[in-house]
Design a protein around this motif. Sequence first.
Motif, PDB file in Angstrom:
ATOM      1  N   ASP A   1      -7.481  -3.341  -4.202  1.00 16.45           N
ATOM      2  CA  ASP A   1      -6.157  -3.662  -4.736  1.00 16.45           C
ATOM      3  C   ASP A   1      -6.104  -5.148  -5.096  1.00 16.45           C
ATOM      4  O   ASP A   1      -7.103  -5.872  -4.958  1.00 16.45           O
ATOM      5  N   ALA A   2      -4.947  -5.608  -5.541  1.00 21.64           N
ATOM      6  CA  ALA A   2      -4.806  -6.987  -5.999  1.00 21.64           C
ATOM      7  C   ALA A   2      -5.058  -8.011  -4.898  1.00 21.64           C
ATOM      8  O   ALA A   2      -5.422  -9.149  -5.166  1.00 21.64           O
ATOM      9  N   GLN A   3      -4.868  -7.596  -3.625  1.00 27.02           N
ATOM     10  CA  GLN A   3      -5.120  -8.501  -2.501  1.00 27.02           C
ATOM     11  C   GLN A   3      -6.573  -8.441  -2.023  1.00 27.02           C
ATOM     12  O   GLN A   3      -6.934  -9.134  -1.078  1.00 27.02           O
ATOM     13  N   GLY A   4      -7.387  -7.610  -2.635  1.00 28.29           N
ATOM     14  CA  GLY A   4      -8.788  -7.500  -2.255  1.00 28.29           C
ATOM     15  C   GLY A   4      -9.070  -6.463  -1.187  1.00 28.29           C
ATOM     16  O   GLY A   4     -10.200  -6.348  -0.721  1.00 28.29           O
ATOM     17  N   ASN A   5      -8.046  -5.698  -0.790  1.00 17.77           N
ATOM     18  CA  ASN A   5      -8.250  -4.649   0.210  1.00 17.77           C
ATOM     19  C   ASN A   5      -8.933  -3.433  -0.419  1.00 17.77           C
ATOM     20  O   ASN A   5      -8.560  -3.017  -1.521  1.00 17.77           O
ATOM     21  N   ALA A   6      -9.893  -2.864   0.294  1.00 18.29           N
ATOM     22  CA  ALA A   6     -10.550  -1.649  -0.177  1.00 18.29           C
ATOM     23  C   ALA A   6      -9.599  -0.477   0.015  1.00 18.29           C
ATOM     24  O   ALA A   6      -9.163  -0.193   1.127  1.00 18.29           O
ATOM     25  N   VAL A   7      -9.263   0.196  -1.083  1.00 21.90           N
ATOM     26  CA  VAL A   7      -8.349   1.339  -1.022  1.00 21.90           C
ATOM     27  C   VAL A   7      -9.069   2.649  -1.312  1.00 21.90           C
ATOM     28  O   VAL A   7      -8.475   3.720  -1.217  1.00 21.90           O
ATOM     29  N   GLY A   8     -10.356   2.560  -1.661  1.00 25.02           N
ATOM     30  CA  GLY A   8     -11.130   3.758  -1.943  1.00 25.02           C
ATOM     31  C   GLY A   8     -12.419   3.410  -2.645  1.00 25.02           C
ATOM     32  O   GLY A   8     -12.837   2.251  -2.673  1.00 25.02           O
TER      33      GLY A   8
END
Length: 144
Positions: free
Chosen positions: A106-113
């Motif tokens: 996501d835009a914050q750099g979190n892995a979402v998939g």
Amino acid sequence: MSELTLEAAKTIIETAFAKGRELGLKPLAVAVLDSGGHLKAFERADGASFLRPKIAFGKAYGSIALGAGSRALHARAEQQAYFINAVNALADGNLVPVAGGVVIRDAQGNAVGAVGVTGDTSENDEACALAGIEAAGFQADTGA
């Protein structure tokens, strides 16, 4: 953190297939997994071989499990074959460490998939994954 919705997963798949058609690629299979490694969406094009679903899943699964694109996992396998073999055993053989698996951030750099694409060359598979992720408004992480 943005969520990987079913709608976003479908956009990734549709765009990956469109990119494959644009490039004149062989029939593709595309798997989209959530951050827990669970299948969110999957499609296999007409003419794609019966093993393609498992390969697409394996590319995505390895990417989300280790937090790096499958291109990076391939490089690591060349340098640390024992490690990748051990992790693949822990993953019940579900790791496919060749390009075509990409972490979705996501835009914050979190892995979402993660997305896994297979059917053509690994480089072309990865190009389709990147196009799909971008079209869905996420950032692609190949680990390169």
